[in-house]
Design a protein around this motif. Structure first.
Motif, short mmCIF file in Angstrom:
data_model
loop_
_atom_site.label_atom_id
_atom_site.label_comp_id
_atom_site.label_asym_id
_atom_site.label_seq_id
_atom_site.Cartn_x
_atom_site.Cartn_y
_atom_site.Cartn_z
N ARG A 20 67.18 58.44 13.32
CA ARG A 20 65.94 57.67 13.33
C ARG A 20 65.26 57.71 11.96
O ARG A 20 64.76 56.69 11.48
CB ARG A 20 64.99 58.20 14.42
CG ARG A 20 65.44 57.84 15.82
CD ARG A 20 64.31 57.96 16.83
NE ARG A 20 63.87 59.35 17.02
CZ ARG A 20 64.41 60.19 17.88
NH1 ARG A 20 65.45 59.81 18.62
NH2 ARG A 20 63.94 61.42 18.01
N ILE A 21 65.27 58.88 11.34
CA ILE A 21 64.65 59.00 10.01
C ILE A 21 65.47 58.23 8.97
O ILE A 21 64.92 57.51 8.13
CB ILE A 21 64.54 60.49 9.60
CG1 ILE A 21 63.58 61.22 10.54
CG2 ILE A 21 64.07 60.62 8.15
CD1 ILE A 21 63.61 62.73 10.40
N ALA A 22 66.79 58.37 9.03
CA ALA A 22 67.66 57.69 8.07
C ALA A 22 67.55 56.17 8.19
O ALA A 22 67.63 55.44 7.20
CB ALA A 22 69.11 58.12 8.27
N ASP A 23 67.35 55.69 9.40
CA ASP A 23 67.20 54.24 9.61
C ASP A 23 65.94 53.73 8.93
O ASP A 23 65.90 52.61 8.40
CB ASP A 23 67.16 53.95 11.12
CG ASP A 23 67.00 52.47 11.42
OD1 ASP A 23 67.56 51.65 10.66
OD2 ASP A 23 66.32 52.13 12.40
N GLN A 24 64.89 54.55 8.93
CA GLN A 24 63.62 54.12 8.35
C GLN A 24 63.52 54.38 6.85
O GLN A 24 62.94 53.56 6.11
CB GLN A 24 62.47 54.87 9.05
CG GLN A 24 62.35 54.53 10.53
CD GLN A 24 61.37 55.43 11.26
OE1 GLN A 24 60.80 56.36 10.66
NE2 GLN A 24 61.17 55.19 12.53
N ARG A 25 64.09 55.49 6.38
CA ARG A 25 63.87 55.90 4.99
C ARG A 25 65.13 56.19 4.20
O ARG A 25 65.06 56.56 3.03
CB ARG A 25 63.01 57.17 4.96
CG ARG A 25 61.68 57.05 5.64
CD ARG A 25 60.94 58.37 5.57
NE ARG A 25 60.40 58.75 6.86
CZ ARG A 25 60.03 59.96 7.20
NH1 ARG A 25 60.17 60.94 6.32
NH2 ARG A 25 59.54 60.21 8.39
N GLY A 26 66.29 56.09 4.82
CA GLY A 26 67.52 56.47 4.14
C GLY A 26 67.74 57.98 4.22
O GLY A 26 66.83 58.73 4.63
#
Length: 209
Positions: A20-26
């Motif tokens: 979820r974090i990677a989807d939003q911020r890489g």
């Protein structure tokens, strides 16, 4: 009595948080503190599951690859009987992550691929995932062309199909192709494969619905 902790379940929960974090911020936006907050566990719980950020990322990329592979297998085993050629079309479409509901997963996967270019440990994990999918494609191609007048080299054809399906993910995310255009490109390739083989009995490469 001490409460039993489901460590594997917690590791998967943390992997979901990473995604979820990677989807939003890489991947550069993935921090221990934020992973703990999104997963709704303590930082100590995260550290008990993973010794480092690299270890967290390795587990997360394996988790995403496993999820895609399991979805392919479920698509092949579920529903009515289907020809190997139709099954191959379904499998390739799943790998390409063309559906809207898989768009976030596609962004996360490409983030891992980009990071793997400078991380050998991540690259090795991705190679394992790709090898499993390539083997599955090769098996389906072998089954679909048993009656072909000119049998193919299954692994060579599987490599080409996997590279195409994987590349289409990027083209859709960047907006160069629409999902429908990518789906058309994928199934045009499959139709060309069957035409090249000159099978003794017709095989139809069904579109994935």
């Amino acid at each position: 009595m001490p409460r039993q902790v489901d460590h594997e379940g917690r590791r998967r929960l943390i992997a979901e948080a990473i995604c979820r974090i990677a989807d939003q911020r890489g991947l550069e936006g993935v921090t221990l503190r934020d992973v703990a907050a999104v997963a709704q566990v303590s930082m100590g719980a995260v550290q008990r599951c993973f010794r480092s950020k690299d270890e967290m990322l390795l587990f997360a990329v394996g988790y995403v690859g496993e999820r895609i592979t399991e979805r392919v297998r479920a698509r092949l085993s579920g529903g009515p009987a289907q020809s190997p050629a139709t099954a191959l079309g379904h499998a390739a479409t799943e790998v390409a992550l063309l559906r809207e509901e898989h768009r976030a997963e596609a962004r996360v996967w490409l983030a891992f691929v980009a990071q793997a270019a400078v991380s050998e440990s991540l690259a090795e994990t991705l190679r394992i995932s790709y090898a499993a999918l390539q083997d599955l494609f090769a098996r389906l191609i072998t089954e679909a062309t048993q009656s072909a007048a000119a049998p193919p080299e299954p692994r060579r054809e599987a490599r080409a199909l996997l590279a195409l399906a994987d590349g289409l993910t990027s083209h859709v995310l960047l907006g160069h192709l629409t999902p429908d255009e990518a789906d058309e490109a994928l199934h045009t390739h499959l139709a060309g494969l069957w035409a090249r083989l000159d099978a003794t009995k017709p095989i139809t490469a069904g579109r994935a619905g």
